[in-house]
Design an enzyme around this catalytic site. Structure first.
Site, PDB file in Angstrom:
ATOM      1  N   CYS A 157       0.797  -1.084   0.025  1.00 28.06           N
ATOM      2  CA  CYS A 157       0.083   0.048   0.214  1.00 28.06           C
ATOM      3  C   CYS A 157       0.815   1.293   0.018  1.00 28.06           C
ATOM      4  O   CYS A 157       1.524   1.552  -1.052  1.00 28.06           O
ATOM      5  CB  CYS A 157      -1.075  -0.152   1.179  1.00 28.06           C
ATOM      6  SG  CYS A 157      -2.442   1.000   0.837  1.00 28.06           S
TER       7      CYS A 157
ATOM      8  N   ARG B 206     -12.025   6.755  -2.336  1.00 30.05           N
ATOM      9  CA  ARG B 206     -11.111   5.931  -1.363  1.00 30.05           C
ATOM     10  C   ARG B 206     -11.754   4.578  -1.889  1.00 30.05           C
ATOM     11  O   ARG B 206     -12.975   4.358  -2.026  1.00 30.05           O
ATOM     12  CB  ARG B 206     -11.489   6.219  -0.050  1.00 30.05           C
ATOM     13  CG  ARG B 206     -10.486   5.203   1.024  1.00 30.05           C
ATOM     14  CD  ARG B 206     -10.593   5.904   2.457  1.00 30.05           C
ATOM     15  NE  ARG B 206      -9.729   7.047   2.508  1.00 30.05           N
ATOM     16  CZ  ARG B 206      -8.255   6.542   2.511  1.00 30.05           C
ATOM     17  NH1 ARG B 206      -7.776   5.417   2.711  1.00 30.05           N
ATOM     18  NH2 ARG B 206      -7.481   7.942   2.502  1.00 30.05           N
TER      19      ARG B 206
ATOM     20  N   HIS C 183      -3.838  -5.768   2.347  1.00 26.31           N
ATOM     21  CA  HIS C 183      -3.522  -5.942   3.746  1.00 26.31           C
ATOM     22  C   HIS C 183      -4.482  -7.288   4.152  1.00 26.31           C
ATOM     23  O   HIS C 183      -5.137  -7.910   3.459  1.00 26.31           O
ATOM     24  CB  HIS C 183      -4.274  -4.872   4.533  1.00 26.31           C
ATOM     25  CG  HIS C 183      -3.674  -3.472   4.167  1.00 26.31           C
ATOM     26  ND1 HIS C 183      -2.725  -2.924   4.611  1.00 26.31           N
ATOM     27  CD2 HIS C 183      -4.179  -2.644   3.404  1.00 26.31           C
ATOM     28  CE1 HIS C 183      -2.269  -1.752   4.294  1.00 26.31           C
ATOM     29  NE2 HIS C 183      -3.349  -1.387   3.297  1.00 26.31           N
TER      30      HIS C 183
HETATM   31  N1  GLN Z   1      -1.869   6.995   1.787  1.00 34.56           N
HETATM   32  C1  GLN Z   1      -1.924   5.890   0.744  1.00 34.56           C
HETATM   33  C2  GLN Z   1      -3.366   6.008   0.001  1.00 34.56           C
HETATM   34  O1  GLN Z   1      -4.394   6.408   0.666  1.00 34.56           O
HETATM   35  C3  GLN Z   1      -1.673   4.625   1.190  1.00 34.56           C
HETATM   36  C4  GLN Z   1      -2.735   4.135   2.184  1.00 34.56           C
HETATM   37  C5  GLN Z   1      -2.562   3.123   3.039  1.00 34.56           C
HETATM   38  O2  GLN Z   1      -1.280   2.557   3.089  1.00 34.56           O
HETATM   39  N2  GLN Z   1      -3.444   2.337   3.408  1.00 34.56           N
HETATM   40  O3  GLN Z   1      -3.283   5.762  -1.008  1.00 34.56           O
END
Ligand code: GLN
Length: 235
Positions: free
Chosen positions: A93, A127, A191
């Site tokens: 990520c 998101r 994850h």
């Molecule tokens: N900050 C990054 C995004 O939002 C990674 C997020 C994360 O590692 N969960 O894309």
């Protein structure tokens, strides 16, 4: 690998969301089950990155720690040296985005990455949160990947990398692919932690670092994976 397998967890103080540190535990446990001794080095962001590790891991994070982590890794240079000498890596990520040429900061501003993978990331429209399932590049010979994602970023792959997988459920890179790999470096949005949900991925990293592995009884892992995949993948 020398007498023991050296696992390096990069920046636990900055990049370690959603239990990604569990990836370390899975590698340790699956190595020891094959009588491979392990040593884990936790590299805080104030410390230099050791260059002699066998497998490097880096996890997800919020936007600000991600920017700080990228700056420190770039200045440090140790990770580049380690990968050039043939070390393996799993970047998750925020850690995955950092491996590219650029990623989106907290306002979407372009932030330079460390250019270990031929990818570039930016901020997407919305998101991506939820379960991910994806079919892996047949060249890697791995079963379907499962995990969950939570990121704003979208990632474009350049010709220097191959997609790790094609999404069945979820967003991944944002173009129907999920993650990427080049040499022994794997990047992913998964994850779960990724290696707990996908022990075959853990074994791929271990094989790259330590050679062929003895088989293991994965009955329980398999049951949990089957249950999850049945729930997540629409029929
Ligand atoms: N900050 C990054 C995004 O939002 C990674 C997020 C994360 O590692 N969960 O894309």
């Amino acid at each position: 690998m020398q007498s023991e397998l050296s696992i390096v967890w990069i920046y636990p103080d900055l990049l370690s969301t959603y239990g990604d540190q569990g990836n370390v535990l899975v590698l340790e446990q699956r190595a020891r089950a094959r009588n491979i001794p392990t040593r884990t080095v936790y590299v805080r962001s104030s410390d230099p990155v050791p260059q002699q590790g066998d497998i490097y891991l880096i996890g997800g994070g919020e936007d600000r720690p991600q920017i700080l982590g990228a700056e420190r890794l770039r200045k440090d240079g140790g990770l580049h040296a380690a990968i050039s000498r043939g070390a393996a890596m799993l970047a998750v990520c925020a850690g995955y985005q950092i491996m590219g040429s650029v990623f989106g900061g907290e306002e979407g501003q372009p932030v330079p990455g460390i250019e270990l993978l031929d990818i570039s990331s930016g901020r997407g429209e919305r998101r991506s949160v939820g379960e991910l399932a994806a079919d892996v590049d047949p060249a890697l010979g791995l079963p379907t990947l499962t995990g969950f994602e939570n990121h704003m970023g979208v990632t474009r792959l350049g010709p220097g990398v191959r997609p790790l997988s094609r999404t069945i459920v979820g967003t991944g890179n944002g173009d129907g692919t999920e993650g990427c790999y080049a040499g022994k470096v794997i990047g992913t949005y998964l994850h779960g932690p990724a290696l707990a949900r996908n022990p075959a991925l853990a074994d791929l990293l271990l094989t790259w670092a330590a050679g062929p592995l003895a088989p293991m009884d994965d009955t329980w892992y398999q049951r949990l994976r089957d249950e999850r995949l049945r729930t997540v993948i629409p029929r």
